[in-house]
Design a protein around this motif. Structure first.
Motif, PDB file in Angstrom:
ATOM      1  N   VAL A   1       0.796  -1.234   0.000  1.00  0.00           N
ATOM      2  CA  VAL A   1       0.000   0.000   0.000  1.00  0.00           C
ATOM      3  C   VAL A   1       0.829   1.285   0.000  1.00  0.00           C
ATOM      4  CG1 VAL A   1      -1.855  -1.196   1.208  1.00  0.00           C
ATOM      5  CG2 VAL A   1      -0.182   0.120   2.531  1.00  0.00           C
ATOM      6  N   VAL A   2       2.158   1.185   0.024  1.00  0.00           N
ATOM      7  CA  VAL A   2       2.962   2.408   0.090  1.00  0.00           C
ATOM      8  C   VAL A   2       3.636   2.686  -1.249  1.00  0.00           C
ATOM      9  CG1 VAL A   2       3.349   2.120   2.560  1.00  0.00           C
ATOM     10  CG2 VAL A   2       5.030   1.219   0.939  1.00  0.00           C
ATOM     11  N   ALA A   3       4.326   3.828  -1.305  1.00  0.00           N
ATOM     12  CA  ALA A   3       5.002   4.229  -2.534  1.00  0.00           C
ATOM     13  C   ALA A   3       6.223   3.353  -2.790  1.00  0.00           C
ATOM     14  CB  ALA A   3       5.414   5.693  -2.438  1.00  0.00           C
ATOM     15  N   GLU A   4       6.679   3.357  -4.043  1.00  0.00           N
ATOM     16  CA  GLU A   4       7.838   2.553  -4.404  1.00  0.00           C
ATOM     17  C   GLU A   4       9.120   3.092  -3.782  1.00  0.00           C
ATOM     18  OE1 GLU A   4       7.319   0.849  -8.751  1.00  0.00           O
ATOM     19  OE2 GLU A   4       6.564   2.912  -8.663  1.00  0.00           O
ATOM     20  N   ASN A   5       9.201   4.415  -3.562  1.00  0.00           N
ATOM     21  CA  ASN A   5      10.411   5.018  -3.008  1.00  0.00           C
ATOM     22  C   ASN A   5      10.354   5.091  -1.490  1.00  0.00           C
ATOM     23  OD1 ASN A   5       8.311   6.909  -3.216  1.00  0.00           O
ATOM     24  ND2 ASN A   5       9.723   8.643  -3.235  1.00  0.00           N
ATOM     25  N   THR A   6      10.023   3.959  -0.863  1.00  0.00           N
ATOM     26  CA  THR A   6       9.991   3.801   0.588  1.00  0.00           C
ATOM     27  C   THR A   6      10.756   2.528   0.937  1.00  0.00           C
ATOM     28  OG1 THR A   6       7.937   2.526   0.478  1.00  0.00           O
ATOM     29  CG2 THR A   6       7.727   4.920   0.788  1.00  0.00           C
ATOM     30  N   PRO A   7      11.114   2.333   2.214  1.00  0.00           N
ATOM     31  CA  PRO A   7      11.809   1.095   2.579  1.00  0.00           C
ATOM     32  C   PRO A   7      11.057  -0.161   2.150  1.00  0.00           C
ATOM     33  CG  PRO A   7      12.012   2.678   4.352  1.00  0.00           C
ATOM     34  CD  PRO A   7      11.079   3.296   3.343  1.00  0.00           C
ATOM     35  N   LYS A   8       9.736  -0.190   2.350  1.00  0.00           N
ATOM     36  CA  LYS A   8       8.969  -1.367   1.940  1.00  0.00           C
ATOM     37  C   LYS A   8       8.889  -1.475   0.427  1.00  0.00           C
ATOM     38  CE  LYS A   8       4.423  -1.708   2.826  1.00  0.00           C
ATOM     39  NZ  LYS A   8       3.176  -2.073   3.534  1.00  0.00           N
ATOM     40  N   GLY A   9       8.655  -0.348  -0.232  1.00  0.00           N
ATOM     41  CA  GLY A   9       8.532  -0.368  -1.682  1.00  0.00           C
ATOM     42  C   GLY A   9       9.806  -0.834  -2.358  1.00  0.00           C
ATOM     43  N   GLN A  10      10.945  -0.341  -1.889  1.00  0.00           N
ATOM     44  CA  GLN A  10      12.208  -0.741  -2.490  1.00  0.00           C
ATOM     45  C   GLN A  10      12.548  -2.190  -2.163  1.00  0.00           C
ATOM     46  OE1 GLN A  10      15.508   1.893  -1.963  1.00  0.00           O
ATOM     47  NE2 GLN A  10      14.561   3.491  -3.196  1.00  0.00           N
ATOM     48  N   ALA A  11      12.191  -2.630  -0.958  1.00  0.00           N
ATOM     49  CA  ALA A  11      12.460  -4.020  -0.588  1.00  0.00           C
ATOM     50  C   ALA A  11      11.620  -4.972  -1.432  1.00  0.00           C
ATOM     51  CB  ALA A  11      12.178  -4.234   0.891  1.00  0.00           C
ATOM     52  N   ALA A  12      10.377  -4.597  -1.723  1.00  0.00           N
ATOM     53  CA  ALA A  12       9.520  -5.435  -2.566  1.00  0.00           C
ATOM     54  C   ALA A  12      10.143  -5.608  -3.944  1.00  0.00           C
ATOM     55  CB  ALA A  12       8.128  -4.819  -2.672  1.00  0.00           C
ATOM     56  N   SER A  13      10.673  -4.520  -4.498  1.00  0.00           N
ATOM     57  CA  SER A  13      11.321  -4.586  -5.814  1.00  0.00           C
ATOM     58  C   SER A  13      12.600  -5.412  -5.750  1.00  0.00           C
ATOM     59  CB  SER A  13      11.635  -3.180  -6.315  1.00  0.00           C
ATOM     60  OG  SER A  13      10.447  -2.419  -6.474  1.00  0.00           O
ATOM     61  N   LYS A  14      13.355  -5.234  -4.658  1.00  0.00           N
ATOM     62  CA  LYS A  14      14.590  -6.004  -4.477  1.00  0.00           C
ATOM     63  C   LYS A  14      14.278  -7.496  -4.367  1.00  0.00           C
ATOM     64  CE  LYS A  14      19.034  -6.373  -3.216  1.00  0.00           C
ATOM     65  NZ  LYS A  14      20.184  -5.943  -4.069  1.00  0.00           N
ATOM     66  N   PHE A  15      13.254  -7.829  -3.621  1.00  0.00           N
ATOM     67  CA  PHE A  15      12.846  -9.223  -3.460  1.00  0.00           C
ATOM     68  C   PHE A  15      12.466  -9.824  -4.815  1.00  0.00           C
ATOM     69  CE2 PHE A  15       9.228 -12.196  -2.757  1.00  0.00           C
ATOM     70  CZ  PHE A  15       9.917 -13.208  -2.109  1.00  0.00           C
ATOM     71  N   ALA A  16      11.706  -9.081  -5.616  1.00  0.00           N
ATOM     72  CA  ALA A  16      11.297  -9.574  -6.934  1.00  0.00           C
ATOM     73  C   ALA A  16      12.513  -9.854  -7.814  1.00  0.00           C
ATOM     74  CB  ALA A  16      10.374  -8.552  -7.599  1.00  0.00           C
ATOM     75  N   GLU A  17      13.498  -8.969  -7.765  1.00  0.00           N
ATOM     76  CA  GLU A  17      14.716  -9.155  -8.559  1.00  0.00           C
ATOM     77  C   GLU A  17      15.477 -10.406  -8.109  1.00  0.00           C
ATOM     78  OE1 GLU A  17      17.000  -5.636  -8.114  1.00  0.00           O
ATOM     79  OE2 GLU A  17      15.487  -4.321  -9.038  1.00  0.00           O
ATOM     80  N   LEU A  18      15.609 -10.569  -6.795  1.00  0.00           N
ATOM     81  CA  LEU A  18      16.373 -11.697  -6.274  1.00  0.00           C
ATOM     82  C   LEU A  18      15.675 -13.029  -6.546  1.00  0.00           C
ATOM     83  CD1 LEU A  18      17.671 -10.266  -2.871  1.00  0.00           C
ATOM     84  CD2 LEU A  18      19.020 -10.824  -4.900  1.00  0.00           C
ATOM     85  N   VAL A  19      14.350 -13.047  -6.443  1.00  0.00           N
ATOM     86  CA  VAL A  19      13.620 -14.285  -6.724  1.00  0.00           C
ATOM     87  C   VAL A  19      13.827 -14.703  -8.176  1.00  0.00           C
ATOM     88  CG1 VAL A  19      11.309 -15.273  -7.008  1.00  0.00           C
ATOM     89  CG2 VAL A  19      11.879 -14.027  -4.924  1.00  0.00           C
ATOM     90  N   GLU A  20      13.715 -13.751  -9.075  1.00  0.00           N
ATOM     91  CA  GLU A  20      13.914 -14.079 -10.497  1.00  0.00           C
ATOM     92  C   GLU A  20      15.340 -14.557 -10.748  1.00  0.00           C
ATOM     93  OE1 GLU A  20      12.890 -12.227 -14.906  1.00  0.00           O
ATOM     94  OE2 GLU A  20      12.740 -10.946 -13.134  1.00  0.00           O
ATOM     95  N   GLU A  21      16.289 -13.910 -10.072  1.00  0.00           N
ATOM     96  CA  GLU A  21      17.697 -14.280 -10.244  1.00  0.00           C
ATOM     97  C   GLU A  21      17.980 -15.671  -9.696  1.00  0.00           C
ATOM     98  OE1 GLU A  21      21.646 -13.073  -7.809  1.00  0.00           O
ATOM     99  OE2 GLU A  21      20.604 -11.380  -8.757  1.00  0.00           O
ATOM    100  N   LYS A  22      17.514 -15.947  -8.472  1.00  0.00           N
ATOM    101  CA  LYS A  22      17.836 -17.209  -7.819  1.00  0.00           C
ATOM    102  C   LYS A  22      17.100 -18.400  -8.431  1.00  0.00           C
ATOM    103  CE  LYS A  22      19.180 -15.167  -3.400  1.00  0.00           C
ATOM    104  NZ  LYS A  22      20.591 -15.636  -3.491  1.00  0.00           N
ATOM    105  N   THR A  23      15.942 -18.143  -9.073  1.00  0.00           N
ATOM    106  CA  THR A  23      15.196 -19.227  -9.716  1.00  0.00           C
ATOM    107  C   THR A  23      15.479 -19.305 -11.211  1.00  0.00           C
ATOM    108  OG1 THR A  23      13.255 -17.818 -10.143  1.00  0.00           O
ATOM    109  CG2 THR A  23      13.320 -19.010  -8.032  1.00  0.00           C
ATOM    110  N   ASN A  24      16.453 -18.525 -11.662  1.00  0.00           N
ATOM    111  CA  ASN A  24      16.788 -18.496 -13.091  1.00  0.00           C
ATOM    112  C   ASN A  24      15.579 -18.168 -13.961  1.00  0.00           C
ATOM    113  OD1 ASN A  24      19.578 -19.190 -12.782  1.00  0.00           O
ATOM    114  ND2 ASN A  24      18.954 -21.308 -12.389  1.00  0.00           N
ATOM    115  N   GLY A  25      14.768 -17.244 -13.469  1.00  0.00           N
ATOM    116  CA  GLY A  25      13.627 -16.792 -14.256  1.00  0.00           C
ATOM    117  C   GLY A  25      12.404 -17.682 -14.182  1.00  0.00           C
TER     118      GLY A  25
END
Length: 349
Positions: A51-75
């Motif tokens: 529910v918060v903006a992307e430029n917040t601790p939660k918003g940035q962590a959500a994006s970071k998590f998405a990147e890492l999941v895609e990376e660690k699962t090879n897409g």
């Protein structure tokens, strides 16, 4: 000629069947199905709502998590992030998660207290003194114990994230002492402990969805609110408030939740990779939250017509003593186990 062709085809078929039987290719039992390989060759989609903006601790962590999941699962796993209540707001996101309308959400733990009252322990005022204390509690055995309380709701808790320490903003006059809160309508999240916190100083708590806070401040439906510097800046609360007091009277944090049925449908290897991504994101997120709140505080200090006041140590101690009865309320009406005592062993007095 016709008989010759038919005979030739029949011969070829018989020879093929014979060869197949000899090689074990026909009439053999099917190979055992390896459940761990289920879905490994097809992309899995996870919809993550917050529910918060992307430029917040939660918003940035959500994006970071998405990147890492895609990376660690090879897409093989793709996490689609929906910020700013664009998919669900904090009033209906938990029901959406339970119903399988979304796979993941990251609500504030305060929002979860209507389902898990014991989580109100994290809403207690002046419970923590440093970000390191918060990290030790939320990422250790105590955090795991609290997340396990989600099981009856068929929800799996992947971890806790930290936004930072909360401060107060007000419109009409600065809050130099707790007496300055008397008579104010203060926005709060739906936590009985948070409501008791403001009632203890003579204020009126007004539970309001996060997505409506700016409008309510702008229309004078509420007089004050508590939040972190990152949320105050990113949501523009400083545009409709004139004063901010650095009180550090409580923390704002989040629980990263996933639908349990969906989780159990994932292959063990995928589950392992997601948890690796979660741990890495969590460690990164705690550091990022501290940095972002400091950066946003400096930006708030640069705003015109927005006064920032630091509560003195003397007034902070008075405020803390005034809120002491909130602990009695928690122990007498909420506490289901001795988790508060376990936290008090970690935090400094």
């Amino acid at each position: 000629m016709k008989k010759f062709i038919i005979g030739t085809i029949a011969t070829v078929l018989l020879l093929t069947i014979a060869f197949g039987v000899q090689q074990g290719l026909l009439f053999a039992k099917p190979l055992p199905y390896d459940h761990e390989q289920k879905g490994l060759n097809t992309q899995i989609t996870i919809h993550l709502s917050h529910v918060v903006a992307e430029n917040t601790p939660k918003g940035q962590a959500a994006s970071k998590f998405a990147e890492l999941v895609e990376e660690k699962t090879n897409g093989k796993v793709k996490v689609h992030v929906y910020p700013n209540s664009s998919l669900f707001n904090d009033e209906n996101e938990f029901q959406a998660l339970q119903n399988g309308q979304v796979e993941m959400i990251i609500p504030t733990f305060s929002k979860m207290t209507s389902y898990i009252p014991n989580w109100q322990v994290l809403d207690l005022p002046y419970l923590f003194n440093t970000d390191d204390e918060v990290h030790e509690v939320l990422t250790g055995s105590i955090g795991e114990q609290l997340l396990n309380e989600l099981k009856p709701f068929h929800i799996k808790g992947l971890g806790f994230w930290h936004n930072g320490f909360k401060h107060l903003t007000s419109v009409d006059h600065p809050i130099h002492t707790f007496e300055d809160l008397k008579g104010l309508r203060v926005r709060t999240m739906p936590s009985k402990t948070l409501e008791k916190q403001f009632e203890a100083v003579g204020a009126t708590p007004i539970p309001t969805p996060f997505s409506e806070v700016f409008t309510d401040l702008e229309s004078n439906a509420i007089d004050a609110q508590e939040n972190t510097a990152s949320n105050i800046y990113s949501k523009g609360f400083y545009k409709v408030q004139k004063h901010m007091t650095l009180t550090k009277h409580g923390i704002l944090g989040y629980a990263v939740l996933i639908n349990d049925k969906f989780w159990k449908s994932l292959p063990p290897e995928i589950q392992k990779q997601i948890m690796e991504a979660m741990k890495e994101t969590t460690d990164w997120q705690f550091e990022q939250a501290v940095e972002m709140n400091e950066e946003n505080l400096q930006k708030l200090k640069q705003q015109d017509n927005f006064e920032i006041y630091t509560m003195s140590n003397k007034e902070r101690q008075r405020f803390k003593e005034k809120l002491a009865p909130v602990y009695d309320f928690y122990r007498n009406n909420v506490q289901e186990n001795d988790v508060l005592s376990e936290i008090e062993k970690i935090v400094s007095p």
